[in-house]
Design an enzyme around this catalytic site. Structure first.
Site, PDB file in Angstrom:
ATOM      1  N   GLY A   1     -20.079  15.882  53.436  1.00 14.43           N
ATOM      2  CA  GLY A   1     -19.803  17.082  52.928  1.00 14.43           C
ATOM      3  C   GLY A   1     -21.192  18.007  53.018  1.00 14.43           C
ATOM      4  O   GLY A   1     -21.397  18.980  52.447  1.00 14.43           O
TER       5      GLY A   1
ATOM      6  N   ASN B   1      -8.916  12.856  54.140  1.00 11.70           N
ATOM      7  CA  ASN B   1      -9.100  12.889  52.622  1.00 11.70           C
ATOM      8  C   ASN B   1      -9.017  14.302  52.026  1.00 11.70           C
ATOM      9  O   ASN B   1     -10.269  14.845  52.216  1.00 11.70           O
ATOM     10  CB  ASN B   1     -10.312  12.000  52.725  1.00 11.70           C
ATOM     11  CG  ASN B   1     -10.651  11.663  51.180  1.00 11.70           C
ATOM     12  OD1 ASN B   1      -9.962  12.104  50.114  1.00 11.70           O
ATOM     13  ND2 ASN B   1     -11.987  11.182  50.757  1.00 11.70           N
TER      14      ASN B   1
ATOM     15  N   GLU C   1     -17.783   8.442  46.625  1.00 12.48           N
ATOM     16  CA  GLU C   1     -17.642   9.432  45.232  1.00 12.48           C
ATOM     17  C   GLU C   1     -17.266   8.623  43.975  1.00 12.48           C
ATOM     18  O   GLU C   1     -17.431   8.943  42.963  1.00 12.48           O
ATOM     19  CB  GLU C   1     -16.554  10.580  45.623  1.00 12.48           C
ATOM     20  CG  GLU C   1     -17.500  11.454  46.646  1.00 12.48           C
ATOM     21  CD  GLU C   1     -16.709  12.525  47.532  1.00 12.48           C
ATOM     22  OE1 GLU C   1     -15.350  12.414  47.226  1.00 12.48           O
ATOM     23  OE2 GLU C   1     -16.983  12.987  48.601  1.00 12.48           O
TER      24      GLU C   1
ATOM     25  N   HIS D   1     -14.380   4.691  47.817  1.00 14.73           N
ATOM     26  CA  HIS D   1     -15.106   5.836  48.417  1.00 14.73           C
ATOM     27  C   HIS D   1     -16.418   6.154  47.745  1.00 14.73           C
ATOM     28  O   HIS D   1     -16.626   5.765  46.519  1.00 14.73           O
ATOM     29  CB  HIS D   1     -14.226   7.085  48.244  1.00 14.73           C
ATOM     30  CG  HIS D   1     -14.501   8.232  49.154  1.00 14.73           C
ATOM     31  ND1 HIS D   1     -15.588   8.945  48.569  1.00 14.73           N
ATOM     32  CD2 HIS D   1     -14.505   8.709  50.339  1.00 14.73           C
ATOM     33  CE1 HIS D   1     -15.943   9.962  49.504  1.00 14.73           C
ATOM     34  NE2 HIS D   1     -14.989   9.867  50.532  1.00 14.73           N
TER      35      HIS D   1
ATOM     36  N   SER E   1     -18.814  14.368  57.648  1.00 13.46           N
ATOM     37  CA  SER E   1     -18.961  15.999  58.440  1.00 13.46           C
ATOM     38  C   SER E   1     -18.601  15.579  59.754  1.00 13.46           C
ATOM     39  O   SER E   1     -18.853  16.235  60.660  1.00 13.46           O
ATOM     40  CB  SER E   1     -20.429  16.161  58.582  1.00 13.46           C
ATOM     41  OG  SER E   1     -20.889  16.467  57.091  1.00 13.46           O
TER      42      SER E   1
ATOM     43  N   GLU F   1     -19.143   5.525  55.827  1.00 12.90           N
ATOM     44  CA  GLU F   1     -19.301   6.778  55.579  1.00 12.90           C
ATOM     45  C   GLU F   1     -20.702   6.948  55.164  1.00 12.90           C
ATOM     46  O   GLU F   1     -20.867   6.564  53.987  1.00 12.90           O
ATOM     47  CB  GLU F   1     -18.327   7.346  54.856  1.00 12.90           C
ATOM     48  CG  GLU F   1     -16.984   7.417  55.067  1.00 12.90           C
ATOM     49  CD  GLU F   1     -15.969   8.321  54.350  1.00 12.90           C
ATOM     50  OE1 GLU F   1     -15.362   9.200  54.927  1.00 12.90           O
ATOM     51  OE2 GLU F   1     -16.058   8.607  53.132  1.00 12.90           O
TER      52      GLU F   1
ATOM     53  N   LYS G   1      -9.411  14.989  48.989  1.00 15.10           N
ATOM     54  CA  LYS G   1     -10.265  14.854  47.745  1.00 15.10           C
ATOM     55  C   LYS G   1      -9.679  15.335  46.738  1.00 15.10           C
ATOM     56  O   LYS G   1      -8.183  15.389  46.896  1.00 15.10           O
ATOM     57  CB  LYS G   1     -11.743  15.323  48.089  1.00 15.10           C
ATOM     58  CG  LYS G   1     -12.299  14.458  49.232  1.00 15.10           C
ATOM     59  CD  LYS G   1     -13.874  14.728  49.229  1.00 15.10           C
ATOM     60  CE  LYS G   1     -14.357  13.987  50.673  1.00 15.10           C
ATOM     61  NZ  LYS G   1     -15.715  13.960  50.798  1.00 15.10           N
TER      62      LYS G   1
HETATM   63  P1  13P Z   1     -16.603  15.510  54.938  1.00 22.25           P
HETATM   64  O1  13P Z   1     -15.777  15.078  56.234  1.00 22.25           O
HETATM   65  O2  13P Z   1     -16.170  16.543  54.078  1.00 22.25           O
HETATM   66  O3  13P Z   1     -17.758  15.222  55.071  1.00 22.25           O
HETATM   67  O4  13P Z   1     -16.165  13.997  53.889  1.00 22.25           O
HETATM   68  C1  13P Z   1     -16.183  13.017  54.427  1.00 22.25           C
HETATM   69  C2  13P Z   1     -15.473  11.954  53.521  1.00 22.25           C
HETATM   70  O5  13P Z   1     -15.898  11.838  52.384  1.00 22.25           O
HETATM   71  C3  13P Z   1     -14.072  11.509  53.873  1.00 22.25           C
HETATM   72  O6  13P Z   1     -13.670  10.551  52.923  1.00 22.25           O
END
Ligand code: 13P
Length: 247
Positions: free
Chosen positions: A171, A9, A96, A94, A209, A165, A11
């Protein structure tokens, strides 16, 4: 046994030049992967990605889609538009998007439904915040989030992918322990089994992560069928190493 699925992803990261360098490095190191591989990229780069990954093992993913079919929805992208660019997967719900765009369980369920109707596999993301975990509400939260999607999609549910997640692990460099992740995956698996006799075919990915150092251990858990990788998917050697550990 089904092959594992490793999805990156990106982002809101990338540029035409950076994407090209990253995908070329991935293709150079990929050969024939033992797992399925997908990249979920910003919609505006799907055309570029389609050219770059043509004929390769990398499948295309988007990060969001509209809950509507077409019409006066400024700024949105429909399932049909994504299909036209060869998109196989689309992230839905997601954390976010839930957090910054106020997406509700009902909207996430509607988006999953729209993806399925348009021939796209929704990767339905669920996960608890740190406050919810500390309040002992992890199971309640992820089950509620998944239940909305199950309720809206009935027997089509075996066609989705689920991604667990934990919000506190995204992150932050804090990964859920293998036990914490496996425990939630087992809960989700049981919920899917209760909803569909074909639940075995559903991938349940772990995200938060995941990196080159911890992927193998997480992916060895019985109910972890792959990974949804953020930061580490932007670095070719790291993402290739995660792919290599998914067998
Ligand atoms: P990270 O791997 O950067 O923690 O992000 C995970 C994520 O949100 C994947 O959709």
């Amino acid at each position: 046994m089904k092959k594992k699925l490793i999805a990156g992803n990106w982002k809101m990261n990338g540029s035409l030049a950076a994407n090209e360098a990253l995908v070329k490095a991935l293709l150079a190191g990929l050969a024939t992967p033992a797992c399925q591989v997908a990249l979920c990229v910003p919609s505006i780069y799907l055309g570029q990605l389609q050219t770059l990954v043509a004929g390769s093992a990398i499948e295309m993913g988007a990060q969001d889609l509209s809950a509507h079919e077409a019409g006066a929805f400024t700024g949105e992208t429909s399932a049909a538009m994504l299909r036209e660019f060869g998109v196989r997967y689309c992230l839905v719900g997601h954390s976010e998007r839930r957090q910054y765009h106020f997406e509700t369980d009902a909207l996430v369920a509607a988006k999953a439904q729209r993806a399925l109707a348009g021939g796209i596999t929704p990767i339905v993301c669920v996960g608890e915040t740190l406050a919810e975990r500390e309040a002992g509400k992890t199971e309640e939260v992820v089950k509620r989030q998944l239940a909305a999607v199950i309720h809206a999609n009935g027997h089509c549910i075996s066609e989705i992918v689920v991604a667990y997640e934990p919000v506190w692990a995204i992150g932050t460099g804090k990964t859920a322990s293998t036990e914490q992740a496996q425990q939630v995956h087992a809960v989700l698996r049981a919920q899917l089994h209760a909803a569909s006799e074909h639940a075995d075919r559903i991938h349940i990915l772990y995200g938060g992560s995941m990196n080159a150092a911890n992927a193998a251990q997480l992916l060895a858990q019985p109910d972890i069928d792959g990974g949804l990788v953020g930061g580490a998917s932007l670095k070719a050697p790291d993402f290739l190493s995660i792919i290599a550990s998914a067998r």
